[in-house]
Design a protein around this motif. Sequence first.
Motif, PDB file in Angstrom:
ATOM      1  N   CYS A   1       0.846  -1.198   0.000  1.00 20.70           N
ATOM      2  CA  CYS A   1       0.000   0.000   0.000  1.00 20.70           C
ATOM      3  C   CYS A   1       0.883   1.251   0.000  1.00 20.70           C
ATOM      4  O   CYS A   1       2.114   1.161   0.019  1.00 20.70           O
ATOM      5  CB  CYS A   1      -0.945  -0.018   1.190  1.00 20.70           C
ATOM      6  SG  CYS A   1      -0.151   0.396   2.759  1.00 20.70           S
ATOM      7  N   ALA A   2       0.260   2.424   0.025  1.00 21.85           N
ATOM      8  CA  ALA A   2       1.019   3.683  -0.066  1.00 21.85           C
ATOM      9  C   ALA A   2       1.995   3.828   1.091  1.00 21.85           C
ATOM     10  O   ALA A   2       3.135   4.263   0.928  1.00 21.85           O
ATOM     11  CB  ALA A   2       0.057   4.863  -0.113  1.00 21.85           C
ATOM     12  N   GLY A   3       1.566   3.472   2.297  1.00 21.69           N
ATOM     13  CA  GLY A   3       2.464   3.343   3.435  1.00 21.69           C
ATOM     14  C   GLY A   3       3.042   4.628   3.996  1.00 21.69           C
ATOM     15  O   GLY A   3       2.556   5.737   3.752  1.00 21.69           O
TER      16      GLY A   3
ATOM     17  N   CYS B   1       0.675   7.971   3.734  1.00 21.73           N
ATOM     18  CA  CYS B   1      -0.617   7.753   4.401  1.00 21.73           C
ATOM     19  C   CYS B   1      -0.424   7.879   5.901  1.00 21.73           C
ATOM     20  O   CYS B   1       0.426   7.193   6.488  1.00 21.73           O
ATOM     21  CB  CYS B   1      -1.166   6.367   4.049  1.00 21.73           C
ATOM     22  SG  CYS B   1      -2.743   6.045   4.870  1.00 21.73           S
TER      23      CYS B   1
ATOM     24  N   ALA C   1       0.314  -4.416   3.688  1.00 24.51           N
ATOM     25  CA  ALA C   1      -0.504  -3.242   4.006  1.00 24.51           C
ATOM     26  C   ALA C   1      -0.092  -2.716   5.378  1.00 24.51           C
ATOM     27  O   ALA C   1       0.091  -3.489   6.318  1.00 24.51           O
ATOM     28  CB  ALA C   1      -1.983  -3.596   4.003  1.00 24.51           C
ATOM     29  N   ALA C   2       0.007  -1.408   5.487  1.00 23.93           N
ATOM     30  CA  ALA C   2       0.526  -0.799   6.714  1.00 23.93           C
ATOM     31  C   ALA C   2      -0.536  -0.572   7.773  1.00 23.93           C
ATOM     32  O   ALA C   2      -0.247  -0.022   8.838  1.00 23.93           O
ATOM     33  CB  ALA C   2       1.224   0.514   6.371  1.00 23.93           C
ATOM     34  N   CYS C   3      -1.786  -0.962   7.503  1.00 18.93           N
ATOM     35  CA  CYS C   3      -2.810  -0.966   8.546  1.00 18.93           C
ATOM     36  C   CYS C   3      -3.920  -1.919   8.094  1.00 18.93           C
ATOM     37  O   CYS C   3      -3.857  -2.485   6.995  1.00 18.93           O
ATOM     38  CB  CYS C   3      -3.357   0.440   8.829  1.00 18.93           C
ATOM     39  SG  CYS C   3      -4.642   1.002   7.705  1.00 18.93           S
TER      40      CYS C   3
ATOM     41  N   ARG D   1      -6.797  -1.537   7.020  1.00 19.58           N
ATOM     42  CA  ARG D   1      -7.658  -1.225   5.870  1.00 19.58           C
ATOM     43  C   ARG D   1      -7.272  -2.049   4.649  1.00 19.58           C
ATOM     44  O   ARG D   1      -8.044  -2.193   3.716  1.00 19.58           O
ATOM     45  CB  ARG D   1      -7.563   0.264   5.533  1.00 19.58           C
ATOM     46  CG  ARG D   1      -8.385   1.128   6.440  1.00 19.58           C
ATOM     47  CD  ARG D   1      -8.644   2.456   5.787  1.00 19.58           C
ATOM     48  NE  ARG D   1      -9.415   3.321   6.664  1.00 19.58           N
ATOM     49  CZ  ARG D   1      -9.778   4.543   6.365  1.00 19.58           C
ATOM     50  NH1 ARG D   1      -9.433   5.064   5.202  1.00 19.58           N
ATOM     51  NH2 ARG D   1     -10.477   5.257   7.206  1.00 19.58           N
ATOM     52  N   ARG D   2      -6.029  -2.507   4.596  1.00 19.00           N
ATOM     53  CA  ARG D   2      -5.563  -3.429   3.558  1.00 19.00           C
ATOM     54  C   ARG D   2      -5.737  -2.869   2.145  1.00 19.00           C
ATOM     55  O   ARG D   2      -6.144  -3.604   1.226  1.00 19.00           O
ATOM     56  CB  ARG D   2      -6.301  -4.773   3.676  1.00 19.00           C
ATOM     57  CG  ARG D   2      -6.037  -5.496   4.973  1.00 19.00           C
ATOM     58  CD  ARG D   2      -6.886  -6.721   5.129  1.00 19.00           C
ATOM     59  NE  ARG D   2      -6.499  -7.476   6.313  1.00 19.00           N
ATOM     60  CZ  ARG D   2      -5.550  -8.410   6.320  1.00 19.00           C
ATOM     61  NH1 ARG D   2      -4.934  -8.723   5.213  1.00 19.00           N
ATOM     62  NH2 ARG D   2      -5.237  -9.024   7.433  1.00 19.00           N
TER      63      ARG D   2
HETATM   64  S1  SF4 Z   1      -3.675   0.136   4.106  1.00 20.55           S
HETATM   65 FE1  SF4 Z   1      -3.746   1.692   5.726  1.00 20.55          FE
HETATM   66  S2  SF4 Z   1      -1.709   2.619   5.733  1.00 20.55           S
HETATM   67 FE2  SF4 Z   1      -1.960   1.546   3.782  1.00 20.55          FE
HETATM   68  S3  SF4 Z   1      -2.700   3.100   2.360  1.00 20.55           S
HETATM   69 FE3  SF4 Z   1      -4.487   2.021   3.205  1.00 20.55          FE
HETATM   70  S4  SF4 Z   1      -5.131   3.283   4.950  1.00 20.55           S
HETATM   71 FE4  SF4 Z   1      -3.021   3.873   4.431  1.00 20.55          FE
END
Ligand code: SF4
Length: 394
Positions: free
Chosen positions: A309-311, A315, A343-345, A347-348
């Motif tokens: 993800c954008a990370g 984000c 994914a960094a949270c 929300r995936r």
């Molecule tokens: S998964 Fe979480 S950290 Fe990654 S872009 Fe989506 S909201 Fe942001």
Amino acid sequence: MVALQDAADGRLARVRVPGGRLTAEAMVTLAAAADELGNGLLDVTARANLQLRGLRAGAEVAGDLAGRLHGAALLPSVAHDRARNVLASPLAGRAPGALGAVGEVDDIVALLDAGICASDALRDLPARFCFLADDGTGAGREIRPDVIVVARGVGHFGVALDGRELDFEGDGPAAVALALGAAEAFVDASGDAWRLSETPGGARTIAAALGLALEPVARAVRTRTFGPGAVSQRDGRIALTGLAPLGQLWPSLLRELARLSPAGVRLSARRTVTLVDLAGSQVAPMRAALAGAGLVLESGSGWVGLTACAGTGACSRALVDVRAAACARALSRSAREPAEHWAACERRCGELPAAPVTVAARAADALEVRYHGEVWDLPSVAAAAARLELEAAR
Ligand code: SF4
């Protein structure tokens, strides 16, 4: 005016790219917009759209960007811009195994996009709703599109809802009319649903609203993928695909692509860029130029199937640095390993529906790894990467 969203690195603008087709003019326009209005970064998304990053705040930036996108035919309708998710198989009828004639998939994409923009009802399609023009190879089905127009032979098309074929076959305009009707029926029936699969009754409900039935037995469907490297087209010419690590593009790369391919390029949901209709003699120099510009051309690269993800930095919800983790994983994994998303949270973002391997941060010191149905709880990025390496070595 273009809708701008807040992100940790400034404002973000989504640019719909129907069928993944980017003209040379569009690439030059996007490069200039990224340089002059943003932070110079663009992402290819899981819908084969683009995101311009790091845009300055202010109505004048949104207005300036809208004018540039409109001039490059990237913004035909502000009212419908969220609805215009139209993917296509990246070789668009040229690949071995494709059905129908070259050009028909592009025609389907154009008809779908024009039909969406002409429909008042489809302004309300959720931003996640997605169409696919499938040339018969199944490329693009991996993201589980809501409505698919699929080639069955020259001038013959079917329509599928959430992967299930309708009892229908017709020419291109008839298939597109049915696909648009399905999307309008979804808007009527969806309530709060974002995807056709979430509608009560799913595809059956929409089929009934159209006065049609689903085929009684689900068809076996190919889902061919096209990774980095060269593929011989049905006509003997060559298609060459480069992968953009982490889906990232930048202005000098776009300008180089525009120079190398005046006929344009094709983006895919796998974060690839494909040049089609090359002569055999063009392949080696083109391969060298694309690699020199920063794309991955090796089919065995660890970047194949690896996404994040954008990370961190882009984000504000990011809990760990998944992009750094993915860069490290690209050096240690092989293209033969299953597709893997970080994914960094929770929300995936960017995770495909049937992703075999996913890593998502629940906290800075708590990561959940889903590995072919197993779930592991691990305390760090390093621990998650080490466990994945261990599984690959078994
Ligand atoms: S998964 Fe979480 S950290 Fe990654 S872009 Fe989506 S909201 Fe942001």
